[in-house]
Design a protein around this motif. Structure first.
Motif, PDB file in Angstrom:
ATOM      1  N   HIS A 150       0.836  -1.194   0.000  1.00  6.88           N
ATOM      2  CA  HIS A 150       0.000   0.000   0.000  1.00  6.88           C
ATOM      3  C   HIS A 150       0.872   1.245   0.000  1.00  6.88           C
ATOM      4  O   HIS A 150       2.032   1.221   0.435  1.00  6.88           O
ATOM      5  N   TYR A 151       0.308   2.349  -0.482  1.00 11.72           N
ATOM      6  CA  TYR A 151       1.055   3.598  -0.461  1.00 11.72           C
ATOM      7  C   TYR A 151       1.369   3.999   0.982  1.00 11.72           C
ATOM      8  O   TYR A 151       0.672   3.605   1.921  1.00 11.72           O
ATOM      9  N   GLY A 152       2.428   4.802   1.111  1.00 10.28           N
ATOM     10  CA  GLY A 152       2.971   5.104   2.432  1.00 10.28           C
ATOM     11  C   GLY A 152       1.992   5.743   3.395  1.00 10.28           C
ATOM     12  O   GLY A 152       2.178   5.642   4.614  1.00 10.28           O
ATOM     13  N   TYR A 153       0.941   6.399   2.899  1.00 16.82           N
ATOM     14  CA  TYR A 153       0.017   7.030   3.840  1.00 16.82           C
ATOM     15  C   TYR A 153      -0.787   6.013   4.645  1.00 16.82           C
ATOM     16  O   TYR A 153      -1.456   6.384   5.620  1.00 16.82           O
ATOM     17  N   LYS A 154      -0.702   4.745   4.269  1.00 14.47           N
ATOM     18  CA  LYS A 154      -1.339   3.692   5.054  1.00 14.47           C
ATOM     19  C   LYS A 154      -0.403   3.156   6.142  1.00 14.47           C
ATOM     20  O   LYS A 154      -0.851   2.444   7.050  1.00 14.47           O
ATOM     21  N   SER A 155       0.873   3.469   6.056  1.00 14.47           N
ATOM     22  CA  SER A 155       1.868   2.954   7.006  1.00 14.47           C
ATOM     23  C   SER A 155       2.102   3.989   8.102  1.00 14.47           C
ATOM     24  O   SER A 155       2.867   4.932   7.932  1.00 14.47           O
ATOM     25  N   VAL A 156       1.432   3.804   9.225  1.00 11.70           N
ATOM     26  CA  VAL A 156       1.393   4.801  10.293  1.00 11.70           C
ATOM     27  C   VAL A 156       2.649   4.728  11.162  1.00 11.70           C
ATOM     28  O   VAL A 156       3.087   3.648  11.558  1.00 11.70           O
ATOM     29  N   ARG A 157       3.214   5.912  11.469  1.00 14.54           N
ATOM     30  CA  ARG A 157       4.334   6.016  12.409  1.00 14.54           C
ATOM     31  C   ARG A 157       3.794   6.134  13.835  1.00 14.54           C
ATOM     32  O   ARG A 157       2.648   6.511  14.054  1.00 14.54           O
ATOM     33  N   HIS A 158       4.676   5.859  14.805  1.00 18.74           N
ATOM     34  CA  HIS A 158       4.378   6.089  16.237  1.00 18.74           C
ATOM     35  C   HIS A 158       3.085   5.401  16.672  1.00 18.74           C
ATOM     36  O   HIS A 158       2.297   5.970  17.435  1.00 18.74           O
ATOM     37  N   VAL A 159       2.844   4.183  16.223  1.00 16.46           N
ATOM     38  CA  VAL A 159       1.555   3.536  16.478  1.00 16.46           C
ATOM     39  C   VAL A 159       1.260   3.466  17.980  1.00 16.46           C
ATOM     40  O   VAL A 159       2.075   2.973  18.765  1.00 16.46           O
ATOM     41  N   CYS A 160       0.099   3.969  18.369  1.00 12.14           N
ATOM     42  CA  CYS A 160      -0.288   3.946  19.782  1.00 12.14           C
ATOM     43  C   CYS A 160      -1.728   3.470  19.969  1.00 12.14           C
ATOM     44  O   CYS A 160      -2.155   3.277  21.115  1.00 12.14           O
ATOM     45  N   ALA A 161      -2.482   3.312  18.874  1.00 11.40           N
ATOM     46  CA  ALA A 161      -3.881   2.904  19.020  1.00 11.40           C
ATOM     47  C   ALA A 161      -4.349   2.125  17.802  1.00 11.40           C
ATOM     48  O   ALA A 161      -3.938   2.405  16.672  1.00 11.40           O
TER      49      ALA A 161
END
Length: 224
Positions: A150-161
């Motif tokens: 998937h395009y990078g906007y689907k790959s979330v940084r700093h995942v907390c939730a």
């Protein structure tokens, strides 16, 4: 360039994303937790270290394809497949049987939604190291969702939730995003065909880079 998806050009991995997040520099907690909510019977908070210690941890070489037409290739991530995380979470929170989507949120407030079936693909990783070194804050610590198809906007940084959902959540990208965002199908946005967005995004990249380079000069993770 041969080997890259349609419309993509090679580039170095740098901190990048929506302009409004350029100045958002979240502090990584000493003991980060993952909040799990949505259409579940028992919302919980779980220490991230517990999930990153699940069986199945692995190294994975994946490319990151930014929707704005640049690609960083050969990135060596290490972490736990989200499918294993989901299995562990499901036993505790008991998602609704018709849950079809999952939203990931970062400490910076950025959020993005994946079809649950896409999130459970073999190559989707909850990663905490890059090239053998623990993630820095600029690279998405404490954990970075890696979804290579998937395009990078689907790959979330700093995942907390993580939020389990019955319906799609447009997330921070809003109408500019695509429900699936698959690179192979050039699903850059739901508004126009992918080939049309190539020229638009390429024209905007220098301006967005100035936002991020003005805030920080070292390298980090992409999220656009």
């Amino acid at each position: 360039m041969s080997g890259l998806p349609r419309g993509q050009s090679p580039a170095q991995l740098r901190r990048f994303g929506l302009p409004r997040f350029a100045g958002v520099r979240p502090e990584v907690p000493a003991r980060p937790v993952l909040s799990v909510s949505g259409v579940v019977r028992s919302p919980v908070q779980i220490e991230l270290a517990e999930l990153l210690a699940l069986p199945g941890r692995r190294d994975q070489i994946s490319d990151l394809h930014c929707v704005t037409t640049w690609s960083a290739t050969g990135l060596r991530w290490s972490g736990v497949p989200f499918s294993a995380v989901h299995e562990a979470l499901s036993a505790r929170v008991r998602p609704h049987p018709r849950c079809a989507w999952v939203t990931f949120t970062g400490l910076d407030g950025y959020r993005s939604c994946l079809a649950l079936a896409d999130a459970l693909a073999e190559d989707v990783l909850l990663a905490d190291t890059l090239d053998g070194v623990p993630l820095t804050a600029d690279q998405g610590a404490p954990a970075h969702l890696v979804a290579p198809a998937h395009y990078g906007y689907k790959s979330v940084r700093h995942v907390c939730a993580v939020e389990y959902r019955l319906s799609y959540d447009p997330g921070s990208a809003g109408p500019l995003g695509h429900r699936r965002g698959r690179v192979e199908r050039e699903e850059r946005s739901a508004l126009l065909p992918g080939r049309v967005w190539r020229r638009i995004w390429r024209g905007l990249v220098p301006r967005v880079r100035r936002h991020y380079d003005g805030d920080v000069h070292d390298q980090g993770s992409a999220g656009a």
